[in-house]
Enzyme design. Sequence first.
Site, mmCIF file in Angstrom:
data_model
loop_
_atom_site.group_PDB
_atom_site.id
_atom_site.type_symbol
_atom_site.label_atom_id
_atom_site.label_comp_id
_atom_site.label_asym_id
_atom_site.label_seq_id
_atom_site.Cartn_x
_atom_site.Cartn_y
_atom_site.Cartn_z
ATOM 1 C CD GLU A 1 54.162 58.470 24.183
ATOM 2 O OE1 GLU A 1 54.564 59.488 23.586
ATOM 3 O OE2 GLU A 1 53.382 57.640 23.693
ATOM 4 C CG ASP B 1 59.329 67.818 20.006
ATOM 5 O OD1 ASP B 1 58.256 67.199 19.930
ATOM 6 O OD2 ASP B 1 60.352 67.358 20.543
ATOM 7 C CE1 TYR C 1 53.993 58.951 17.680
ATOM 8 C CE2 TYR C 1 55.019 58.704 19.832
ATOM 9 C CZ TYR C 1 54.292 59.463 18.928
ATOM 10 O OH TYR C 1 53.876 60.717 19.282
#
Lengths: 399, 265
Positions: free
Chosen positions: B48, B59, B173
Amino acid sequence: MQEVITKYQQPNARGYFGQYGGKFVPEILIPAVRALEEEYERASKDPSFNSQLNELLDEYVGRPTKLTFANRLTEHYGKARIYMKREDLCHTGAHKINNAIGQVLLAQRMGKKRIIAETGAGQHGVATATACAKFGLECVVYMGAEDMVRQKLNVDRMHLLGAEVRSVESGSKTLKDATNEAIRDWVTNVEDTFYIIGSVVGPHPYPMMVRNFHRVIGDETKRQIMEAEGKLPDYLIACVGGGSNAMGFFYPFIEDESVNIIGIEAAGFGVDSGKTAATLTKGTPGILHGSMSYLLHDKNGQIELAHSISAGLDYPGIGPEHSHLFDTGRVKYNAVTDDEAMEAVKLLSKKEGIIPALETAHAFAWLENLMSTTTEDQVVIVNCSGRGDKDMGTISENL
Amino acid sequence: MNRITQKFKEKAADEKLMSLFITAGYPDLESTVEIVLGMEENGADMIELGMPFSDPLADGPTIQYSSDIAIKNGITIDKIFEMVVEIRKRSEIPIILMGYMNPVLRYGVQEFCEKASRSGVDGLILPDIPVDEDEIIREHAEANNLPLIHLVAPNSSDIRMKLADSKSSGFVYCVSVTGVTGARDGKEVSDSVDRFIERVRENIIGNPVMVGFGIKSHEDAKRIASNADGFIVGSALINTIKNSYPKPEWKQDLYSLVYSLKFRN
Ligand SMILES: Cc1ncc(COP(=O)(O)O)c(C=O)c1O
């Protein structure tokens, strides 16, 4: 040309104002925004919610706020009659509390005990801390390190009100970065935490909900000006950061074609200086903080650092509804510089005995451009969104 | 066949595929191609490649940091495509681009999808595009055979999981914890993850499932991914680079971690 809007119904069911808005958030937050959407929908139709909210606005916030005729300012320009909608008289000193109270009531209904918020000028932080104190909720406010310096008074107020203020050191250390951190907190603590967003930004339903909590500004203004003048105003002017005071003020007038509506952005050093927060004037559409709207970003799509002397306008984005109203032409947007805003602070203080917030001063500064084009039989209303005590440090440095 | 799908087809029944995230352009522009190939040699099954964004709101501090450095290094989407082209000259490892929507939107969605596909990209992960909003890119992604890989989290309802399954291809995911990216105490993750993956298995039947967030060792991976098809590691790699770059052995340190993640020490 200006699009004639006879029936204004925005946003649509998916939270879009024209092509702007939406819910651009990580999957983790989807259950939270969905739950909020449903609860807000139920609450807004619930008479007991509305009566509790109205009672608080009346007895705690101090609504309705006055519509004051600015006689000496009117004399100064010698043209249209100028009125001021006095949101500076709200408890805590700015309009922000209308929304903070509304969202705290929702948080209560949803059983959330922990509140988070972002703040720029600190007014939304103070309003949120105030509402949390009143309802006994835990409150964490994210604030850029730079803003904590220039709005120190509000940091002290938040501490006194029992809130924890978390300094944000990333990026420009201002409102954008405080919002990033608040969203990260929300992603991490989504189960027990309610995020009180401070402007008409963020994912659906926030832009709509925050507007609706502030529409009381415009609703009152309409009643008050009909009483005072027996007619609708010719001009409405408000400053636009994220755009909440402006949206609440404008919204009830959008279908009134004869009313010219003007939003004032912060030009900073000038719209072409590279140090500006004039999002609509200089930006293009993009996605930030959960919605599609105009943004200041470079050719690679990286968000640019905004600049304004006013912490509350120092933001590279804007609420999606403003982007829609800009594209359709229903609202005209202009920008004034840091220096012009400072001049307006001085003028309003001397002529009307009102020291406005630096954000608010941007709206008054536009009178310099507008007034010469008006006539004596016309009426201009400026939304006086907040008072300037919090800005005395910055103001003193720039006198 | 798409390289991701091919990879899952070749996977042994008891094998866990390992997908590794690194930020393109971190720690410098020159190393990205080399470390992708080096990680493949040391056990990576998929890559990725992070497309840095100034405001990565899903994040944690580690990937914020690597994104900031990469932007300062001058990374752009075009440079990322050039990196993929270089990797493709020497490797068939599946490459997924992962990043936020704004840079893609600014680039031009159609042009982005066309060039990504032509460069040899195999899929896209866009954390700020939930299934509800994916029509902003779906048409162009499909026209260019670029799978969209959606995320599910422990707080996703069964219905949302089914929706993510139906709108994803390649894999789904699974975010092991509600939170931002970043290496965590493995225990913190494992306590609730079993029930979550169980629910994932009941609802996601059209795609393989990869689990990520908070994995930093072989033991973490074994525990957290025991019922998944594989696992994803990101922040732990970035942290390792951060701790040893620019010492001469920094790549070796990275590869040692990569090897141990897949095969133990
Ligand atoms: C007094 C005042 N006016 C205006 C603003 C700008 O926010 P908005 O554009 O959402 O009204 C702020 C923000 O802090 C403020 O404190």
